[in-house]
Design a protein around this motif. Structure first.
Motif, PDB file in Angstrom:
ATOM      1  N   THR A 135      56.888 -42.580  24.134  1.00 19.49           N
ATOM      2  CA  THR A 135      57.641 -42.022  23.019  1.00 19.49           C
ATOM      3  C   THR A 135      58.876 -41.304  23.562  1.00 19.49           C
ATOM      4  OG1 THR A 135      56.554 -39.873  23.047  1.00 19.49           O
ATOM      5  CG2 THR A 135      55.486 -41.638  21.772  1.00 19.49           C
ATOM      6  N   GLU A 136      59.758 -40.890  22.668  1.00 21.71           N
ATOM      7  CA  GLU A 136      60.974 -40.187  23.096  1.00 21.71           C
ATOM      8  C   GLU A 136      60.662 -38.860  23.763  1.00 21.71           C
ATOM      9  OE1 GLU A 136      64.213 -39.975  20.369  1.00 21.71           O
ATOM     10  OE2 GLU A 136      63.914 -42.026  19.687  1.00 21.71           O
ATOM     11  N   ASP A 137      59.493 -38.310  23.536  1.00 18.00           N
ATOM     12  CA  ASP A 137      59.112 -37.032  24.135  1.00 18.00           C
ATOM     13  C   ASP A 137      58.535 -37.181  25.541  1.00 18.00           C
ATOM     14  OD1 ASP A 137      59.869 -35.749  21.797  1.00 18.00           O
ATOM     15  OD2 ASP A 137      57.872 -35.949  20.920  1.00 18.00           O
ATOM     16  N   ASP A 138      58.175 -38.402  25.930  1.00  7.21           N
ATOM     17  CA  ASP A 138      57.577 -38.616  27.239  1.00  7.21           C
ATOM     18  C   ASP A 138      58.571 -38.366  28.364  1.00  7.21           C
ATOM     19  OD1 ASP A 138      55.046 -39.319  26.335  1.00  7.21           O
ATOM     20  OD2 ASP A 138      55.569 -41.436  26.143  1.00  7.21           O
ATOM     21  N   GLU A 139      58.044 -37.877  29.482  1.00 10.27           N
ATOM     22  CA  GLU A 139      58.883 -37.619  30.656  1.00 10.27           C
ATOM     23  C   GLU A 139      59.582 -38.895  31.108  1.00 10.27           C
ATOM     24  OE1 GLU A 139      58.458 -36.279  35.328  1.00 10.27           O
ATOM     25  OE2 GLU A 139      56.780 -35.943  33.980  1.00 10.27           O
ATOM     26  N   PHE A 140      58.903 -40.027  31.032  1.00 10.63           N
ATOM     27  CA  PHE A 140      59.502 -41.296  31.437  1.00 10.63           C
ATOM     28  C   PHE A 140      60.783 -41.556  30.663  1.00 10.63           C
ATOM     29  CE2 PHE A 140      60.300 -45.788  30.911  1.00 10.63           C
ATOM     30  CZ  PHE A 140      60.274 -46.238  32.213  1.00 10.63           C
ATOM     31  N   HIS A 141      60.731 -41.356  29.354  1.00 12.49           N
ATOM     32  CA  HIS A 141      61.909 -41.587  28.521  1.00 12.49           C
ATOM     33  C   HIS A 141      63.022 -40.614  28.893  1.00 12.49           C
ATOM     34  CE1 HIS A 141      64.469 -42.607  25.192  1.00 12.49           C
ATOM     35  NE2 HIS A 141      64.522 -41.342  24.871  1.00 12.49           N
ATOM     36  N   GLN A 142      62.674 -39.369  29.104  1.00 12.00           N
ATOM     37  CA  GLN A 142      63.683 -38.360  29.446  1.00 12.00           C
ATOM     38  C   GLN A 142      64.393 -38.711  30.754  1.00 12.00           C
ATOM     39  OE1 GLN A 142      64.493 -36.019  27.286  1.00 12.00           O
ATOM     40  NE2 GLN A 142      62.874 -36.692  25.915  1.00 12.00           N
ATOM     41  N   VAL A 143      63.640 -39.132  31.755  1.00 13.33           N
ATOM     42  CA  VAL A 143      64.219 -39.477  33.055  1.00 13.33           C
ATOM     43  C   VAL A 143      65.104 -40.710  32.942  1.00 13.33           C
ATOM     44  CG1 VAL A 143      63.656 -40.330  35.371  1.00 13.33           C
ATOM     45  CG2 VAL A 143      62.377 -38.409  34.400  1.00 13.33           C
ATOM     46  N   ASN A 144      64.658 -41.712  32.199  1.00 14.30           N
ATOM     47  CA  ASN A 144      65.390 -42.971  32.113  1.00 14.30           C
ATOM     48  C   ASN A 144      66.521 -42.966  31.098  1.00 14.30           C
ATOM     49  OD1 ASN A 144      64.127 -45.102  33.938  1.00 14.30           O
ATOM     50  ND2 ASN A 144      62.386 -43.999  33.086  1.00 14.30           N
ATOM     51  N   ALA A 145      66.566 -41.988  30.211  1.00 13.89           N
ATOM     52  CA  ALA A 145      67.617 -41.949  29.197  1.00 13.89           C
ATOM     53  C   ALA A 145      69.007 -41.914  29.834  1.00 13.89           C
ATOM     54  CB  ALA A 145      67.422 -40.758  28.265  1.00 13.89           C
ATOM     55  N   GLY A 146      69.163 -41.184  30.916  1.00 13.93           N
ATOM     56  CA  GLY A 146      70.454 -41.074  31.573  1.00 13.93           C
ATOM     57  C   GLY A 146      70.900 -42.366  32.242  1.00 13.93           C
ATOM     58  N   MET A 147      69.999 -43.298  32.428  1.00 10.27           N
ATOM     59  CA  MET A 147      70.335 -44.579  33.054  1.00 10.27           C
ATOM     60  C   MET A 147      70.851 -45.591  32.040  1.00 10.27           C
ATOM     61  SD  MET A 147      66.974 -44.853  35.526  1.00 10.27           S
ATOM     62  CE  MET A 147      67.295 -46.566  35.888  1.00 10.27           C
ATOM     63  N   ARG A 148      70.799 -45.275  30.761  1.00 10.35           N
ATOM     64  CA  ARG A 148      71.167 -46.204  29.702  1.00 10.35           C
ATOM     65  C   ARG A 148      72.444 -45.720  29.012  1.00 10.35           C
ATOM     66  NH1 ARG A 148      67.612 -48.753  31.413  1.00 10.35           N
ATOM     67  NH2 ARG A 148      65.457 -48.202  31.557  1.00 10.35           N
ATOM     68  N   PRO A 149      73.604 -46.216  29.446  1.00  9.91           N
ATOM     69  CA  PRO A 149      74.868 -45.756  28.880  1.00  9.91           C
ATOM     70  C   PRO A 149      74.981 -45.930  27.371  1.00  9.91           C
ATOM     71  CG  PRO A 149      75.260 -46.989  30.886  1.00  9.91           C
ATOM     72  CD  PRO A 149      73.804 -47.134  30.555  1.00  9.91           C
ATOM     73  N   LEU A 150      74.345 -46.933  26.796  1.00 11.55           N
ATOM     74  CA  LEU A 150      74.441 -47.163  25.349  1.00 11.55           C
ATOM     75  C   LEU A 150      73.403 -46.338  24.605  1.00 11.55           C
ATOM     76  CD1 LEU A 150      75.067 -51.015  25.141  1.00 11.55           C
ATOM     77  CD2 LEU A 150      76.712 -49.148  24.934  1.00 11.55           C
ATOM     78  N   GLY A 151      73.724 -45.106  24.345  1.00 11.82           N
ATOM     79  CA  GLY A 151      72.882 -44.254  23.523  1.00 11.82           C
ATOM     80  C   GLY A 151      71.714 -43.608  24.231  1.00 11.82           C
ATOM     81  N   GLY A 152      71.505 -43.887  25.499  1.00 12.37           N
ATOM     82  CA  GLY A 152      70.408 -43.263  26.233  1.00 12.37           C
ATOM     83  C   GLY A 152      69.036 -43.576  25.678  1.00 12.37           C
ATOM     84  N   ARG A 153      68.898 -44.693  25.014  1.00 11.50           N
ATOM     85  CA  ARG A 153      67.613 -45.050  24.417  1.00 11.50           C
ATOM     86  C   ARG A 153      67.037 -46.258  25.115  1.00 11.50           C
ATOM     87  NH1 ARG A 153      67.956 -49.756  21.676  1.00 11.50           N
ATOM     88  NH2 ARG A 153      69.952 -50.437  20.859  1.00 11.50           N
ATOM     89  N   PRO A 154      65.735 -46.441  25.022  1.00  7.26           N
ATOM     90  CA  PRO A 154      65.174 -47.696  25.525  1.00  7.26           C
ATOM     91  C   PRO A 154      65.573 -48.827  24.586  1.00  7.26           C
ATOM     92  CG  PRO A 154      63.481 -46.399  24.461  1.00  7.26           C
ATOM     93  CD  PRO A 154      64.725 -45.551  24.478  1.00  7.26           C
ATOM     94  N   GLY A 155      65.434 -50.045  25.064  1.00  7.24           N
ATOM     95  CA  GLY A 155      65.706 -51.188  24.203  1.00  7.24           C
ATOM     96  C   GLY A 155      64.629 -51.338  23.148  1.00  7.24           C
ATOM     97  N   THR A 156      64.912 -52.177  22.187  1.00  5.77           N
ATOM     98  CA  THR A 156      63.959 -52.463  21.118  1.00  5.77           C
ATOM     99  C   THR A 156      63.661 -53.965  21.124  1.00  5.77           C
ATOM    100  OG1 THR A 156      65.660 -52.938  19.465  1.00  5.77           O
ATOM    101  CG2 THR A 156      64.942 -50.616  19.689  1.00  5.77           C
ATOM    102  N   PRO A 157      62.553 -54.346  20.530  1.00  7.05           N
ATOM    103  CA  PRO A 157      62.296 -55.781  20.385  1.00  7.05           C
ATOM    104  C   PRO A 157      63.449 -56.498  19.669  1.00  7.05           C
ATOM    105  CG  PRO A 157      60.292 -54.558  19.951  1.00  7.05           C
ATOM    106  CD  PRO A 157      61.408 -53.541  20.072  1.00  7.05           C
ATOM    107  N   GLU A 158      64.108 -55.803  18.750  1.00 10.74           N
ATOM    108  CA  GLU A 158      65.235 -56.400  18.036  1.00 10.74           C
ATOM    109  C   GLU A 158      66.399 -56.694  18.980  1.00 10.74           C
ATOM    110  OE1 GLU A 158      63.565 -53.661  16.996  1.00 10.74           O
ATOM    111  OE2 GLU A 158      62.534 -54.528  15.272  1.00 10.74           O
ATOM    112  N   ASP A 159      66.616 -55.831  19.989  1.00  8.21           N
ATOM    113  CA  ASP A 159      67.678 -56.082  20.970  1.00  8.21           C
ATOM    114  C   ASP A 159      67.423 -57.395  21.709  1.00  8.21           C
ATOM    115  OD1 ASP A 159      69.068 -53.652  20.454  1.00  8.21           O
ATOM    116  OD2 ASP A 159      67.737 -52.571  21.826  1.00  8.21           O
ATOM    117  N   VAL A 160      66.175 -57.629  22.065  1.00 10.26           N
ATOM    118  CA  VAL A 160      65.814 -58.861  22.768  1.00 10.26           C
ATOM    119  C   VAL A 160      65.921 -60.053  21.811  1.00 10.26           C
ATOM    120  CG1 VAL A 160      64.014 -60.060  24.078  1.00 10.26           C
ATOM    121  CG2 VAL A 160      64.339 -57.593  24.361  1.00 10.26           C
ATOM    122  N   ALA A 161      65.484 -59.864  20.581  1.00 14.69           N
ATOM    123  CA  ALA A 161      65.574 -60.936  19.581  1.00 14.69           C
ATOM    124  C   ALA A 161      67.029 -61.328  19.333  1.00 14.69           C
ATOM    125  CB  ALA A 161      64.902 -60.509  18.276  1.00 14.69           C
ATOM    126  N   ASP A 162      67.927 -60.359  19.320  1.00 12.52           N
ATOM    127  CA  ASP A 162      69.352 -60.662  19.131  1.00 12.52           C
ATOM    128  C   ASP A 162      69.884 -61.523  20.271  1.00 12.52           C
ATOM    129  OD1 ASP A 162      69.365 -59.214  16.773  1.00 12.52           O
ATOM    130  OD2 ASP A 162      70.305 -57.433  17.660  1.00 12.52           O
TER     131      ASP A 162
END
Length: 163
Positions: free
Chosen positions: A110-137
Motif C-alpha cells: 500500500t502507499e503507507d508501506d516502507e517499500f512504497h515510500q523508498v521507491n516513490a523517489g525512483m519514479r519521476p512520473l508522480g512517484g507512484r507505482p504502476g497500475t495494471p492499466e498502465d501495462v494494459a495501455d
C-alpha cells in the motif's frame, strides 16, 4: 499474450535451491516459450504477439537473480520470434513492467508501506507505482496499428524509473 509467472525475491543467488530454479524456469521460461509458440502457430498473418516480462531483466537487483534470469529467456525468445515471424507480418514484442501495484509480490503493498515510500523517489512520473492499466495501455499500443512497424522490442513501463 503470454503473461504467466511466479516470483522469488530477496533470495541471493548463493542461497537459491535447485527446486526453486526448476519451478521458476518451468513456469517463467518454459511456460512463456510454449505459450508464445502455440500462439504463433494460431495467429493469422499480420497478427501481434505480446509477452509480459519484467524490468528486472533490464537492471540487476540483488535477491532477484533466479527470477530475473528466468524472465530473460522469454525476452530473447521475443527477439528471435520477431525475426522468424516477420515474413508473415507478425510483430512480437515484450512489455517490461516495473513495480505494479496489486501485482505479483506487490499485491499487498500500500502507499503507507516502507517499500512504497523508498521507491516513490525512483519514479519521476508522480512517484507512484504502476497500475495494471498502465501495462494494459502499453499492450493496447503494441497490439494496434500504431505499432505496426515495432517488432522485437522490449518496452519498459516504469514511470520514468530506469528499472
Amino acid at each position: 499474450m503470454a503473461n504467466a509467472g511466479v516470483e522469488i525475491v530477496d533470495e541471493p543467488v548463493l542461497d537459491a535451491t535447485e527446486e526453486q530454479f526448476d519451478r521458476l524456469f518451468a513456469i517463467n521460461s518454459k511456460g512463456a516459450f510454449f505459450t508464445l509458440q502455440k500462439a504463433a502457430k494460431l495467429l493469422t498473418d499480420g497478427g501481434r504477439l505480446i509477452n509480459i516480462g519484467s524490468s528486472s531483466t533490464v537492471s540487476p537487483v540483488p535477491g532477484t537473480g533466479l527470477y530475473s534470469s528466468s524472465k530473460t529467456a522469454s525476452r530473447q525468445l521475443v527477439r528471435v520470434l520477431a525475426l522468424e515471424l516477420g515474413p508473415r507480418n507478425i510483430t512480437v514484442n515484450t512489455i517490461l513492467p516495473t513495480v505494479i501495484a496489486g501485482a505479483g509480490v506487490f499485491t499487498q503493498v500500500t502507499e503507507d508501506d516502507e517499500f512504497h515510500q523508498v521507491n516513490a523517489g525512483m519514479r519521476p512520473l508522480g512517484g507512484r507505482p504502476g497500475t495494471p492499466e498502465d501495462v494494459a495501455d502499453a499492450a493496447e499500443y503494441l497490439a494496434g496499428d500504431l505499432a505496426a512497424w515495432v517488432s522485437g522490442q522490449a518496452l519498459l513501463v516504469s514511470g520514468g524509473a530506469v528499472q
